[in-house]
Design a protein around this motif. Sequence first.
Motif, mmCIF file in Angstrom:
data_model
loop_
_atom_site.group_PDB
_atom_site.id
_atom_site.type_symbol
_atom_site.label_atom_id
_atom_site.label_comp_id
_atom_site.label_asym_id
_atom_site.label_seq_id
_atom_site.Cartn_x
_atom_site.Cartn_y
_atom_site.Cartn_z
ATOM 1 N N TYR A 211 0.800 -1.231 0.000
ATOM 2 C CA TYR A 211 0.000 0.000 0.000
ATOM 3 C C TYR A 211 0.832 1.280 0.000
ATOM 4 C CZ TYR A 211 -3.898 -3.126 0.985
ATOM 5 O OH TYR A 211 -4.844 -4.127 0.913
ATOM 6 N N GLY A 212 2.129 1.175 0.227
ATOM 7 C CA GLY A 212 2.997 2.331 0.080
ATOM 8 C C GLY A 212 3.088 3.273 1.263
ATOM 9 N N PHE A 213 2.586 2.868 2.432
ATOM 10 C CA PHE A 213 2.654 3.772 3.588
ATOM 11 C C PHE A 213 3.988 3.634 4.313
ATOM 12 C CE2 PHE A 213 0.324 -0.065 5.093
ATOM 13 C CZ PHE A 213 1.176 -0.487 6.110
ATOM 14 N N ILE A 214 4.299 4.635 5.123
ATOM 15 C CA ILE A 214 5.522 4.649 5.930
ATOM 16 C C ILE A 214 5.239 3.991 7.275
ATOM 17 C CG2 ILE A 214 7.158 6.163 7.146
ATOM 18 C CD1 ILE A 214 6.624 8.239 4.924
ATOM 19 N N ILE A 215 6.184 3.204 7.769
ATOM 20 C CA ILE A 215 6.105 2.643 9.118
ATOM 21 C C ILE A 215 7.051 3.448 10.008
ATOM 22 C CG2 ILE A 215 6.375 0.623 10.584
ATOM 23 C CD1 ILE A 215 6.066 -1.128 8.111
ATOM 24 N N ALA A 216 6.508 4.037 11.054
ATOM 25 C CA ALA A 216 7.306 4.784 12.027
ATOM 26 C C ALA A 216 7.264 4.021 13.345
ATOM 27 C CB ALA A 216 6.757 6.190 12.208
ATOM 28 N N SER A 217 8.405 3.507 13.767
ATOM 29 C CA SER A 217 8.474 2.689 14.974
ATOM 30 C C SER A 217 9.066 3.494 16.128
ATOM 31 C CB SER A 217 9.320 1.440 14.722
ATOM 32 O OG SER A 217 9.405 0.645 15.888
ATOM 33 N N ASP A 218 8.250 3.725 17.133
ATOM 34 C CA ASP A 218 8.679 4.416 18.352
ATOM 35 C C ASP A 218 9.298 3.369 19.271
ATOM 36 O OD1 ASP A 218 8.943 5.778 20.732
ATOM 37 O OD2 ASP A 218 6.880 6.512 20.800
ATOM 38 N N GLU A 219 10.624 3.396 19.396
ATOM 39 C CA GLU A 219 11.345 2.358 20.138
ATOM 40 C C GLU A 219 12.070 2.935 21.357
ATOM 41 O OE1 GLU A 219 13.741 0.198 17.284
ATOM 42 O OE2 GLU A 219 12.000 -0.238 16.005
ATOM 43 N N CYS A 220 11.458 3.933 21.977
ATOM 44 C CA CYS A 220 12.125 4.651 23.076
ATOM 45 C C CYS A 220 12.333 3.794 24.328
ATOM 46 C CB CYS A 220 11.327 5.896 23.423
ATOM 47 S SG CYS A 220 11.408 7.135 22.126
ATOM 48 N N TYR A 221 11.613 2.681 24.437
ATOM 49 C CA TYR A 221 11.768 1.800 25.600
ATOM 50 C C TYR A 221 12.558 0.536 25.258
ATOM 51 C CZ TYR A 221 8.136 4.743 27.660
ATOM 52 O OH TYR A 221 7.426 5.815 28.149
ATOM 53 N N SER A 222 13.221 0.530 24.104
ATOM 54 C CA SER A 222 13.839 -0.707 23.611
ATOM 55 C C SER A 222 14.952 -1.245 24.498
ATOM 56 C CB SER A 222 14.394 -0.494 22.197
ATOM 57 O OG SER A 222 15.522 0.379 22.225
ATOM 58 N N GLU A 223 15.578 -0.384 25.303
ATOM 59 C CA GLU A 223 16.705 -0.846 26.116
ATOM 60 C C GLU A 223 16.300 -1.234 27.529
ATOM 61 O OE1 GLU A 223 19.482 -1.262 24.068
ATOM 62 O OE2 GLU A 223 17.705 -0.714 22.880
ATOM 63 N N LEU A 224 15.011 -1.097 27.851
ATOM 64 C CA LEU A 224 14.526 -1.469 29.189
ATOM 65 C C LEU A 224 13.831 -2.823 29.112
ATOM 66 C CD1 LEU A 224 13.112 1.972 30.417
ATOM 67 C CD2 LEU A 224 15.445 1.069 30.561
ATOM 68 N N TYR A 225 14.616 -3.854 28.848
ATOM 69 C CA TYR A 225 14.067 -5.198 28.722
ATOM 70 C C TYR A 225 14.531 -6.052 29.889
ATOM 71 C CZ TYR A 225 18.685 -5.813 26.551
ATOM 72 O OH TYR A 225 20.027 -5.812 26.290
#
Length: 417
Positions: A211-225
């Motif tokens: 469909y041609g849309f942009i994916i914007a991934s908010d990964e601000c918590y990625s290091e708190l695992y």
Amino acid sequence: MNNNLMRLHPYPFAKMATLLANSAPAPAYTEIKLGIGEPKHKPPTFVLDALQENLDKLCRYPTTNGTFELRQTIAHWLEKRFFLHHVDANTEVLPVMGTREAIFSFVQAVVSHDENTAKLEDKTDNKPCDPIVVMPNPFYQIYEGAAILAQAAPYFVPCTLDNDFKGNYRTVPKDIWQQTQLLFVCSPNNPTGSVMTMDDWEFLIRLSDKYGFIIASDECYSELYFDKAPIGLLQACAELGRNDFKNCVVFHSLSKRSNLPGLRSGFIAGDETILKSYLQYRTYQGCAMPIPHQIASIAAWQDEKHVAHNRALYQEKFALWMAELGELLDLRMPEAGFYFWVKVPEQFDGDDEVFVKVLYEQANIHALAGRYLSREVNGKNPGQGYVRIALVASVEESREAIERIRKLLTEHTKSSV
């Protein structure tokens, strides 16, 4: 004034202020704030030292795209953290003044009103259509506000127990995807703590191709695992052989990772074509990170020891809450992040507003009503009946909060019998 400003919802904390306007905190207790996701752990001293030692550089105008040294540091961090073959520091990385500002301005830059009808192959009435921005529900309210002010229509994908609190994008109708220009994903999710799998990412990437849309991934918590580092969008692209990150961008920040919310330092990375246009937008916007902040940011991105220590503190607090309150409160251990997404106890009739008022009035604890983070879809608000608790306070304050909540729940159970 922009008429769309009237369409914006009050921010969740403004709603909480209204809810508690006629309430008084329990006088016997000191205040414990678990409502706002503001890190309270000690910032790394070496980062503060780097900032202090370079204050003289405030006499220089910073460039919009930041120094090469900062971009290169970020590119190397991305390559190591997400197993990427190569990230071009000149074209695929852009430092920003915190991801909140960047997410908002990014939407203004990418939403287009020129090709709305061209994307709708099955449309026959020739009427113009609003572009759509798809987002999880509950969500970070900047996604919605930015979409509204870009004159786009938000489309909400409910994150509920039956879809592991990360949203079932397979239920989104075809005609919605045809109008979609941007999809926001938050992984790890705020507030539910759910994490996207490789299968989840691949499904969305294939949809983007179609469909041609942009994916914007908010990964601000990625290091708190806790156990395993979450897979990021760019990592998923690389595993699929999409090393150009076509139509994919990620947002990262030092706020949660390094306990530096006031530094206002983050970055956006991914598709160089998108970032080239976004950089032009930011140049006109006049938004650039001060040079002392950039130097301090380099120090932060180059060090992982303080991040591991940060994770250990959150792990200790989550383990404490699960052990001490797991039998009295419906606590679901998140996959990452620092939030509990708590189902309201039965003795409060499942009412999140009632529960947060009781916590405030009887225990002087601030929490956030889940309905304030969500929008009603088909007559149902997926945040209603839940409360977000941020484990940002110290271990000592956490112990105190646990004791107060234990006492409150015990007393309310007795009074309801």
